[in-house]
Structure formats: C-alpha cells, structure tokens
Design a protein around this motif. Sequence first.
Motif, short mmCIF file in Angstrom:
data_model
loop_
_atom_site.label_atom_id
_atom_site.label_comp_id
_atom_site.label_asym_id
_atom_site.label_seq_id
_atom_site.Cartn_x
_atom_site.Cartn_y
_atom_site.Cartn_z
N GLU A 20 0.84 -1.21 0.00
CA GLU A 20 0.00 0.00 0.00
C GLU A 20 0.88 1.26 0.00
N ALA A 21 2.02 1.19 0.66
CA ALA A 21 2.96 2.32 0.63
C ALA A 21 3.47 2.51 -0.79
N ALA A 22 3.76 1.41 -1.48
CA ALA A 22 4.23 1.50 -2.87
C ALA A 22 3.15 2.12 -3.76
N GLN A 23 1.90 1.72 -3.50
CA GLN A 23 0.77 2.26 -4.27
C GLN A 23 0.67 3.78 -4.07
N LYS A 24 0.84 4.19 -2.83
CA LYS A 24 0.71 5.61 -2.50
C LYS A 24 1.71 6.47 -3.28
N ASP A 25 2.90 5.95 -3.48
CA ASP A 25 3.96 6.72 -4.14
C ASP A 25 3.96 6.54 -5.64
N SER A 26 3.01 5.75 -6.18
CA SER A 26 3.07 5.40 -7.61
C SER A 26 2.15 6.28 -8.44
#
Lengths: 313, 313
Positions: A106-112
């Motif tokens: 979810e952190a990766a999604q946030k920054d993508s």
Amino acid sequence: MRIGIIGSVGHWFYALNELPRHTVVGIAPGFAGEGMVAVINQLKTKGIEPPVLEDWRALLGEVDLIIVNTRFDLNAGITAEFLRRDVYVFAEKPLAITLEQLDILEAAQKDSKAFVTAMFGIRGEPWFVTVREAVKGLGEVRLLNGQKSYRMGNRPDYYRRMETFGGIIPWVAIHAIDWVHVLAGADFTAVRGLSNADFNNGHGEMDVTSLCQFEMEGGILASVSADFMRPMSSPTHDDDRVRVVCTEGVVEYMKGKVTVIDKDGERELPMLPAEDVFEQMLRRISGENVGVSPEDSFYITRVALMARDDAMK
Amino acid sequence: MRIGIIGSVGHWFYALNELPRHTVVGIAPGFAGEGMVAVINQLKTKGIEPPVLEDWRALLGEVDLIIVNTRFDLNAGITAEFLRRDVYVFAEKPLAITLEQLDILEAAQKDSKAFVTAMFGIRGEPWFVTVREAVKGLGEVRLLNGQKSYRMGNRPDYYRRMETFGGIIPWVAIHAIDWVHVLAGADFTAVRGLSNADFNNGHGEMDVTSLCQFEMEGGILASVSADFMRPMSSPTHDDDRVRVVCTEGVVEYMKGKVTVIDKDGERELPMLPAEDVFEQMLRRISGENVGVSPEDSFYITRVALMARDDAMK
C-alpha cells in the motif's frame, strides 16, 4: 500498451480478450519451475507468441502494464516492484497474504503514478451483474449470505504451507467478501473468521472449510461460507451462491440461475451481459471510474486477511 | 395421561395427533388476555372439549404432563413450577429467554422426577429425517450452513420488547442451531452471534436479521442465518434450508427437496416418513431413548442464548 505476464497459476486469462489489441512484450515465471506452457498455448490461440523470459525482473523496464499471478506469497513483492516504476498491475487476489506485506504494498501504491487492480473477475460474470442490478430495485440491503465451494483435487505443494498459501479465506472466500461489499455498498465494521484444515486429503496445512461473519455499516449483516469439499463427481467445479435480503425483496444466485422474490412474486431473472474486468481496468487507466478500484483491491484483501488472522487465532 | 395446555402462541399442536389417546383435563392462558380460541377450535376437531380455566395454576396438581407455549418470557417460570411437582413438560423453545432463567429452570430439572422436552418439532419433518439419515452415509461432517427465513407480518406487542421476546436468535435461529447439533453429532466449542433490529416495520426492539457462527468439536464449522425479511408475496411462510458438507458428499434441503452429491453424482432423495416429536416424548417417558432429550433441550437453548447475548454486546 506494452504488457507482460508473470506467472500462470492464477487468473491472467481474464485479460485474454483484450491482449490482441496490445503488445505482449514477454512472459515469465514468478518462481523457478513455474510452468508457463498453458499461458504460451492459450496466447497462441489469439495469435500472440511473446518471448518467454527466465526471470520476471527482465520485464521491469519494458512494460506499461504487468499481469501478476504467480505463487500467493510472491504476488505482493512483484506487484510492489512494478508500482514503484509506475507500471499498472493487474494482480491476482489477494494482493498479499499477510497484513505486513499488504502495508508495504500500500505504501508503494501511495507513491506510484500507476495503480494495481485485483483480479475480482467474478464481478464481471453475467450472474453477478444481474444480481448487482436487481439489488438496486429492492430497497435497502439488510442481510447477505455468500458461498464458494470448490473441488479440492490435488493441489500444488505451495498450497500445503500457510506461509506460501495464505489460507482458504484470502484465496477463496475473498471473492464472496468482495461480492457482499459491492452488493451492500457498505464497509465492514466487524470481521470474524473460522477455518479448519482437517480431512484435507494430505494437503498439509491447507484449510478446507471456512466461515466468515461480518457486521457492516448501517447494521447490514453478511456471512460467507467457503470450502474445498465439493465432491469430485459434481457437475461443475464450483458452487458459487449469493443471497441478498433487502427490505423490498430477496434476490439470489445459485446453480446458474438468478431468482428474485419481490412484491410481484417469485421469478427467474434474465441474465445481463458479462463485463470484462480487464477491459474495465484499461478504461480506468484512461480516466474512467469503472471496474475494480485500487481502493477496493486493497480493502477487500485487508478484510480477508483480518478474517483469516481471526480464524488462525 | 392427564394432560393440560397452557398458552396458545407456540407449537402446542405438535401434540395434536396424540391427544385423543389421553385426557385433556384443562387448558388455560399463560397471561391475562391470551386468546385460547384457536386451541379450543383445533381440539374440537379431534373431539376434545376440555374445561377452559382462567388461571394456569389451577392445573398444577391435576396433570401428569403439561404443554407450555405462552409468552416467551413466561415459559421458563411455568415450566419450573410443573417440574418441581414432577410433571412432564412439553415446552416451547427456547426453554428460557435469559441465562438466569435457564439456570433456575435447570436446577428445577435436576430435582425433578419428570423432565422437560423442548418443541424442536422440525426434527420430525420428513426433510429433516431424510437429511439426518443421508448424512450417515457421507463420512465425516465438516461444515454446515443453516437458514431460517420467515415472513414478518404484524406480530403481537410482546415481540416488540427484548424483555418479552428474547430475540430472533432464541426464537427462530434456535431451530437451525438444533439441526446442526443433531446433524454434526457434536457439541459447540465457540459461539458467535450478530443481529439487527433496523427496518423492522415498527416492531420496536424486535431484531429481524441475524447470523450465528459456531466452532464445534472435531473442528466442524457451522453457520446459521435467520431473518424475518421473507417477502409477504413468497410462496411459503418459511424458507428453511440446511447444507451439510461431509467428507464423502454434500446433502442439502431447500424448497421442498433434499438433494445429495456423492460419488454416484447428484440426485434428489425420496422423503422419509415424518416423525412425531410429541409421540417420541411419550415414548421417552416410558423409558425409550428417543426424540428430543432434556439435555438437548437445555443445551440448545443455552447455546442460542449465548449467541443472542454475543449479538447484543
């Protein structure tokens, strides 16, 4: 779009109808030894013969969209790698098999700049579309009962350890959790799960029966029963069912039929046309608000993992 | 035997077939204003015209067996009065609507030479007998899903307060709790309940949707869904269902049919003859181990009340 496929053990074929309109730049196993022959052969029926790579990492800089459906424990890490490179991901559900994995993802999604869509493909089946539309005419949803029942058969080794499988709730029940969420149009306020791995025909830790019970916003109640106990002699692989009890009627799907009882009595509903969840994802990339949202993809995975964790307590 | 009937609002008529072989010494309401006309009229069809008493206490010294089915909150106290006088009691389920009431009643049972049998009459229906016998040929029971769905209609005032009603779980779901207990042949090891009283058409506190979830001995799982939301236009008052998933097949009852899928494929089972739960109670009085035991009567009431209390938390 430049599209790649990683793995073969999930529902990559939801994308099959759309792939001829794009460039499949390569396919690769998600782990050493994952057989890709079925993917190769099915793509060939559409006239698609992409390079078969040994290592999925070779696709990292080469694609705009990646289809990820390899071993349950690997999907989250691979999905995160592509999101970090702003690549759209059509990923097998559950997005992760632990809440820790899911938080990282979810952190990766946030920054993508891209997003992930979970393969909640049953949303596109005619029966689900028909139930979804019927519910809209029945007042307020109050109670939902979902069922998934599969034949067990003989499943690969990674089903035998919870560490690589994740459990029947995130793998099977999750579909029905997604249905009740869509049909109720409400979030979950309490999550309970039970599961059991006895009598699993030598499948190690694999749980083969499960129950989930949910309280939802507005006091809506929902239950989900999922099992791998469907007899091998059954006429179909699965026995999907859903029953939606509303203030002005009850609609349910079972054994190929959608039936409703409302003020006009009991009757079978004609099936609405299928929807293509992958085509919807492509439209979402173009800016339309359609199909499975990334928010739902994360949320339903999270609820399924919470129910699984409750069952494992 | 000398038999009396107290109240009219439950399932006293389970006894109707046997009553002509005995002496009905009197009938009485359980509370002031309880209409007894339906009982009087139905008894008359069997040629029985007993005195109608104003106060049920007048029956205390006059009967060997009493049928108790009055307001939910009164049944336990009346049952205890008769047990203390060593009178057999055929009592509406639940035996009590609070665990405190049930504890008092159980103490009365302990000291009595007679016993109480709860009116789990659905046990005697052909479909239940058929499912019960089918399960015996399907190996180990692993998962059960029970359903009760009733039309709400317009219910008497005492349904509108939990204090006099007790809730949909002890009143309705309790039947399915009894089924899964009988069919699994196992006790409950964990009990969870949910219920909701919204959209109850002005019925005050009456809950109209509910879910129960059980873990049972041997890792068997069971769920029960019970509601009062069946449309008034439905072809039948109730929509009772049960699905029993076993290691060697699945048997289920729904819409008047019992079907099984096992190694020989899917098929409908012929219905076995009905059993008469009151006649079985009389045989139990004669020393046979048959029908609903007092142990089950207490146990299932207790489990239902635990689920209700969990739902009310």
